[in-house]
Design a protein around this motif. Structure first.
Motif, PDB file in Angstrom:
ATOM      1  N   ILE A 175       0.604  -0.966  -0.305  1.00 16.29           N
ATOM      2  CA  ILE A 175       0.133  -0.040  -0.037  1.00 16.29           C
ATOM      3  C   ILE A 175       1.121   0.790  -0.160  1.00 16.29           C
ATOM      4  O   ILE A 175       2.280   1.310   0.190  1.00 16.29           O
ATOM      5  CB  ILE A 175      -0.960   0.267   1.386  1.00 16.29           C
ATOM      6  N   GLU A 176       0.487   2.151  -0.825  1.00 16.63           N
ATOM      7  CA  GLU A 176       0.977   3.385  -0.862  1.00 16.63           C
ATOM      8  C   GLU A 176       1.377   4.134   0.506  1.00 16.63           C
ATOM      9  O   GLU A 176       0.067   4.354   1.212  1.00 16.63           O
ATOM     10  CB  GLU A 176       0.419   4.129  -1.921  1.00 16.63           C
ATOM     11  N   ALA A 177       2.332   4.820   0.917  1.00 14.51           N
ATOM     12  CA  ALA A 177       3.035   5.441   1.998  1.00 14.51           C
ATOM     13  C   ALA A 177       3.344   6.679   1.143  1.00 14.51           C
ATOM     14  O   ALA A 177       4.668   6.781   0.916  1.00 14.51           O
ATOM     15  CB  ALA A 177       2.981   5.459   3.291  1.00 14.51           C
ATOM     16  N   ASN A 178       3.001   7.648   0.403  1.00 19.87           N
ATOM     17  CA  ASN A 178       3.136   8.395  -0.027  1.00 19.87           C
ATOM     18  C   ASN A 178       4.281   9.663  -0.256  1.00 19.87           C
ATOM     19  O   ASN A 178       5.284  10.421  -0.340  1.00 19.87           O
ATOM     20  CB  ASN A 178       2.497   9.224  -2.033  1.00 19.87           C
ATOM     21  N   CYS A 227       4.995   1.243  -0.458  1.00 18.06           N
ATOM     22  CA  CYS A 227       5.249   1.382  -1.669  1.00 18.06           C
ATOM     23  C   CYS A 227       5.272   2.480  -2.529  1.00 18.06           C
ATOM     24  O   CYS A 227       4.536   3.835  -1.205  1.00 18.06           O
ATOM     25  CB  CYS A 227       4.494   0.707  -2.326  1.00 18.06           C
ATOM     26  N   HIS A 228       5.738   3.101  -2.625  1.00 13.91           N
ATOM     27  CA  HIS A 228       5.657   4.848  -3.804  1.00 13.91           C
ATOM     28  C   HIS A 228       5.778   5.703  -2.614  1.00 13.91           C
ATOM     29  O   HIS A 228       5.205   6.941  -2.501  1.00 13.91           O
ATOM     30  CB  HIS A 228       3.832   4.758  -4.425  1.00 13.91           C
ATOM     31  N   LEU A 229       6.799   5.533  -2.206  1.00 18.66           N
ATOM     32  CA  LEU A 229       7.208   7.020  -1.012  1.00 18.66           C
ATOM     33  C   LEU A 229       8.068   7.875  -1.665  1.00 18.66           C
ATOM     34  O   LEU A 229       8.423   7.919  -3.069  1.00 18.66           O
ATOM     35  CB  LEU A 229       8.564   6.392  -0.382  1.00 18.66           C
ATOM     36  N   SER A 230       7.393   9.356  -2.090  1.00 19.26           N
ATOM     37  CA  SER A 230       8.340  10.411  -2.129  1.00 19.26           C
ATOM     38  C   SER A 230       9.314  10.400  -1.792  1.00 19.26           C
ATOM     39  O   SER A 230       9.884  10.282  -0.842  1.00 19.26           O
ATOM     40  CB  SER A 230       7.583  11.582  -1.938  1.00 19.26           C
ATOM     41  N   GLN A 231      10.585  11.050  -2.920  1.00 18.70           N
ATOM     42  CA  GLN A 231      12.036  10.932  -2.214  1.00 18.70           C
ATOM     43  C   GLN A 231      12.242  13.029  -1.951  1.00 18.70           C
ATOM     44  O   GLN A 231      12.916  12.990  -1.128  1.00 18.70           O
ATOM     45  CB  GLN A 231      12.647  11.098  -4.094  1.00 18.70           C
ATOM     46  N   ASP A 232      11.437  13.599  -2.493  1.00 19.48           N
ATOM     47  CA  ASP A 232      11.262  14.742  -1.803  1.00 19.48           C
ATOM     48  C   ASP A 232      10.498  15.079  -0.384  1.00 19.48           C
ATOM     49  O   ASP A 232      10.584  15.852   0.448  1.00 19.48           O
ATOM     50  CB  ASP A 232      10.802  16.154  -2.899  1.00 19.48           C
ATOM     51  N   ASN A 233       8.968  14.305  -0.762  1.00 15.31           N
ATOM     52  CA  ASN A 233       8.280  14.512   1.383  1.00 15.31           C
ATOM     53  C   ASN A 233       7.832  13.621   1.826  1.00 15.31           C
ATOM     54  O   ASN A 233       7.267  13.366   2.050  1.00 15.31           O
ATOM     55  CB  ASN A 233       6.916  14.927  -0.104  1.00 15.31           C
ATOM     56  N   ASN A 234       9.475  12.587   1.660  1.00 15.26           N
ATOM     57  CA  ASN A 234       8.822  11.344   2.351  1.00 15.26           C
ATOM     58  C   ASN A 234      10.211  10.958   2.925  1.00 15.26           C
ATOM     59  O   ASN A 234      11.399  11.292   2.611  1.00 15.26           O
ATOM     60  CB  ASN A 234       8.635  10.236   1.953  1.00 15.26           C
ATOM     61  N   HIS A 235      10.596  10.151   3.583  1.00 15.53           N
ATOM     62  CA  HIS A 235      11.629   9.357   4.157  1.00 15.53           C
ATOM     63  C   HIS A 235      11.252   8.094   4.612  1.00 15.53           C
ATOM     64  O   HIS A 235      10.354   7.483   6.031  1.00 15.53           O
ATOM     65  CB  HIS A 235      12.168   9.844   5.672  1.00 15.53           C
ATOM     66  N   PRO A 236      11.555   6.897   3.994  1.00 13.58           N
ATOM     67  CA  PRO A 236      11.588   5.584   5.010  1.00 13.58           C
ATOM     68  C   PRO A 236      11.378   5.002   6.778  1.00 13.58           C
ATOM     69  O   PRO A 236      10.588   4.996   6.631  1.00 13.58           O
ATOM     70  CB  PRO A 236      12.943   4.770   4.107  1.00 13.58           C
ATOM     71  N   LYS A 241       7.661   4.078  10.940  1.00 10.18           N
ATOM     72  CA  LYS A 241       7.403   4.940  12.201  1.00 10.18           C
ATOM     73  C   LYS A 241       5.788   5.405  12.225  1.00 10.18           C
ATOM     74  O   LYS A 241       5.839   5.190  13.165  1.00 10.18           O
ATOM     75  CB  LYS A 241       8.581   6.424  12.983  1.00 10.18           C
ATOM     76  N   THR A 242       5.587   6.014  11.055  1.00  7.41           N
ATOM     77  CA  THR A 242       4.261   6.775  11.455  1.00  7.41           C
ATOM     78  C   THR A 242       3.271   5.399  11.756  1.00  7.41           C
ATOM     79  O   THR A 242       2.328   5.432  11.903  1.00  7.41           O
ATOM     80  CB  THR A 242       4.021   7.416   9.935  1.00  7.41           C
ATOM     81  N   VAL A 243       3.194   4.722  10.885  1.00  6.08           N
ATOM     82  CA  VAL A 243       2.301   3.255  10.070  1.00  6.08           C
ATOM     83  C   VAL A 243       2.785   2.359  11.268  1.00  6.08           C
ATOM     84  O   VAL A 243       1.729   1.513  12.175  1.00  6.08           O
ATOM     85  CB  VAL A 243       3.029   2.469   9.020  1.00  6.08           C
ATOM     86  N   GLU A 244       3.829   2.383  12.234  1.00  5.65           N
ATOM     87  CA  GLU A 244       4.469   0.782  13.660  1.00  5.65           C
ATOM     88  C   GLU A 244       3.715   1.322  15.084  1.00  5.65           C
ATOM     89  O   GLU A 244       3.114   0.669  15.135  1.00  5.65           O
ATOM     90  CB  GLU A 244       5.955   1.466  13.104  1.00  5.65           C
ATOM     91  N   THR A 257       3.958 -10.053  15.464  1.00 10.65           N
ATOM     92  CA  THR A 257       2.446 -10.408  14.580  1.00 10.65           C
ATOM     93  C   THR A 257       1.637  -9.881  13.633  1.00 10.65           C
ATOM     94  O   THR A 257       1.259 -10.280  12.505  1.00 10.65           O
ATOM     95  CB  THR A 257       1.654  -9.495  15.617  1.00 10.65           C
ATOM     96  N   VAL A 258       3.452  -9.022  13.259  1.00 10.48           N
ATOM     97  CA  VAL A 258       2.710  -8.676  11.297  1.00 10.48           C
ATOM     98  C   VAL A 258       4.320  -8.037  11.086  1.00 10.48           C
ATOM     99  O   VAL A 258       4.930  -7.552  12.121  1.00 10.48           O
ATOM    100  CB  VAL A 258       2.241  -7.510  10.982  1.00 10.48           C
ATOM    101  N   ARG A 259       4.835  -8.261   9.918  1.00 12.57           N
ATOM    102  CA  ARG A 259       6.011  -7.264   9.093  1.00 12.57           C
ATOM    103  C   ARG A 259       6.025  -6.418   8.526  1.00 12.57           C
ATOM    104  O   ARG A 259       4.963  -6.285   7.915  1.00 12.57           O
ATOM    105  CB  ARG A 259       6.879  -8.544   8.442  1.00 12.57           C
ATOM    106  N   LEU A 260       7.019  -5.356   8.371  1.00 15.18           N
ATOM    107  CA  LEU A 260       6.196  -4.324   8.049  1.00 15.18           C
ATOM    108  C   LEU A 260       7.786  -3.971   7.355  1.00 15.18           C
ATOM    109  O   LEU A 260       8.674  -3.832   7.410  1.00 15.18           O
ATOM    110  CB  LEU A 260       5.743  -2.718   8.682  1.00 15.18           C
ATOM    111  N   GLU A 261       7.415  -3.028   6.043  1.00 12.76           N
ATOM    112  CA  GLU A 261       9.206  -3.122   5.604  1.00 12.76           C
ATOM    113  C   GLU A 261       8.695  -1.421   3.929  1.00 12.76           C
ATOM    114  O   GLU A 261       6.963  -1.709   3.618  1.00 12.76           O
ATOM    115  CB  GLU A 261       9.069  -4.044   4.212  1.00 12.76           C
ATOM    116  N   THR A 262       9.104  -1.096   4.418  1.00 12.98           N
ATOM    117  CA  THR A 262       9.523   0.575   3.249  1.00 12.98           C
ATOM    118  C   THR A 262       9.989  -0.390   2.113  1.00 12.98           C
ATOM    119  O   THR A 262      11.370  -0.642   1.655  1.00 12.98           O
ATOM    120  CB  THR A 262       9.624   1.221   3.873  1.00 12.98           C
ATOM    121  N   LEU A 263       9.493  -0.349   0.405  1.00 10.73           N
ATOM    122  CA  LEU A 263      10.326   0.156  -0.850  1.00 10.73           C
ATOM    123  C   LEU A 263      10.445   0.582  -0.644  1.00 10.73           C
ATOM    124  O   LEU A 263      10.569   2.204  -1.206  1.00 10.73           O
ATOM    125  CB  LEU A 263       8.909  -0.754  -1.233  1.00 10.73           C
ATOM    126  N   SER A 264      11.768   0.010  -1.585  1.00  9.71           N
ATOM    127  CA  SER A 264      12.942   1.424  -2.184  1.00  9.71           C
ATOM    128  C   SER A 264      12.791   1.915  -3.808  1.00  9.71           C
ATOM    129  O   SER A 264      12.431   0.947  -4.477  1.00  9.71           O
ATOM    130  CB  SER A 264      14.091   1.042  -2.025  1.00  9.71           C
TER     131      SER A 264
END
Length: 274
Positions: A175-178, A227-236, A241-244, A257-264
């Motif tokens: 899921i997107e977190a742009n 997925c689809h993290l912005s280069q200028d307006n986000n940081h992995p 941390k926001t979703v965690e 109980t769940v695995r969480l990962e940001t995609l490059s």
């Protein structure tokens, strides 16, 4: 740990690139696989597949979410050049033909699908569903196999009842977190672009993604990829941390109980098997 519920790992997932520089995802078995979106160079795709022990000849299909260049620019190479079927709605296929960023023509391998009409590719039962975005007929995909469900949502303008219906079925969710809302507001983008991103047909913020994930979280959700993290307006780390934090408030334990990962944006993710 819930990851051990699947004692024989049969399915593989990894990301080959996620963001405005190019999007492509792999889901498959030892016998066949599919790609979702084709916005990454064909040589990079072939190289990454080899590194993960996947033969390019095993790619049975490419599914397309929408007709923006970062999702389709190499689709013609996969299609008519390598004779791999390309699945998209008829409207998206028309958009692909018009898009000058597409590097090769796509004629013989077009496969038209309709939203919410399930079709099969080997063991995969696939359903496309509507996702709001400022493109033509943007879709997400629900893919069912054995007793598991994989759902991919990218370029999400806002959360709808339809999105919730499908995402709530997921054992494995992309899921997107742009963007981070503060970074976007304080950043260098012009006003019109900031408004396009956050106006409900653009992209999903970390906060909105986190709130939605938390709202559908259940003990059957094992993997989450942002997925689809912005280069200028986000940081992995900010997205993670926001979703965690939102998941912790629902009683989830990240890594247990769940695995969480940001995609490059630029490199392949780790291989996940389930």
């Amino acid at each position: 740990m819930q990851y051990n519920l699947f004692t024989q790992y049969k399915y593989k997932f990894f990301c080959l690139g996620s963001g405005s520089s190019g999007n492509c995802y792999y889901l498959g078995t030892n016998d066949y696989g599919i790609l979702i979106d084709a916005g990454v160079g064909i040589r990079n795709v072939q190289k990454t597949l080899r590194e993960y022990g996947v033969s390019f000849d095993k790619i049975a299909a490419v599914l397309i979410t929408h007709d923006h260049a970062d999702h389709i620019k190499t689709v013609g190479c996969f299609g008519d050049k390598y004779n791999i079927p390309i699945y998209a709605t008829e409207t998206v296929h028309e958009g692909i033909l018009r898009n000058r960023a597409v590097q090769a023509s796509l004629k013989q391998t077009r496969r038209a699908i309709n939203k919410e009409e399930t079709f099969s590719i080997h063991d995969f039962r696939i359903t496309a569903f509507d996702v709001p975005h400022d493109s033509i007929a943007n879709v997400g995909y629900q893919i069912q196999f054995d007793e598991q469900t994989f759902v991919l949502l990218t370029d999400v303008g806002c959360i709808t009842d339809k999105i919730k219906e499908y995402a709530s079925t997921a054992n494995h969710l992309v899921i997107e977190a742009n963007y981070d809302e503060y970074m976007l507001q304080a950043g260098k983008y012009p006003y019109y672009l900031k408004e396009r991103i956050k106006n409900g047909t653009g992209h999903l913020s970390n906060r909105l993604s986190a709130e939605f994930i938390a709202s559908i979280y259940n003990k059957s959700l094992y993997n989450i990829w942002l997925c689809h993290l912005s280069q200028d307006n986000n940081h992995p780390e900010i997205a993670f941390k926001t979703v965690e934090q939102a998941l912790k408030e629902k009683g989830a334990v990240i890594g247990e109980t769940v695995r969480l990962e940001t995609l490059s944006r630029y490199k392949a993710s780790g291989l996940r098997e389930f």
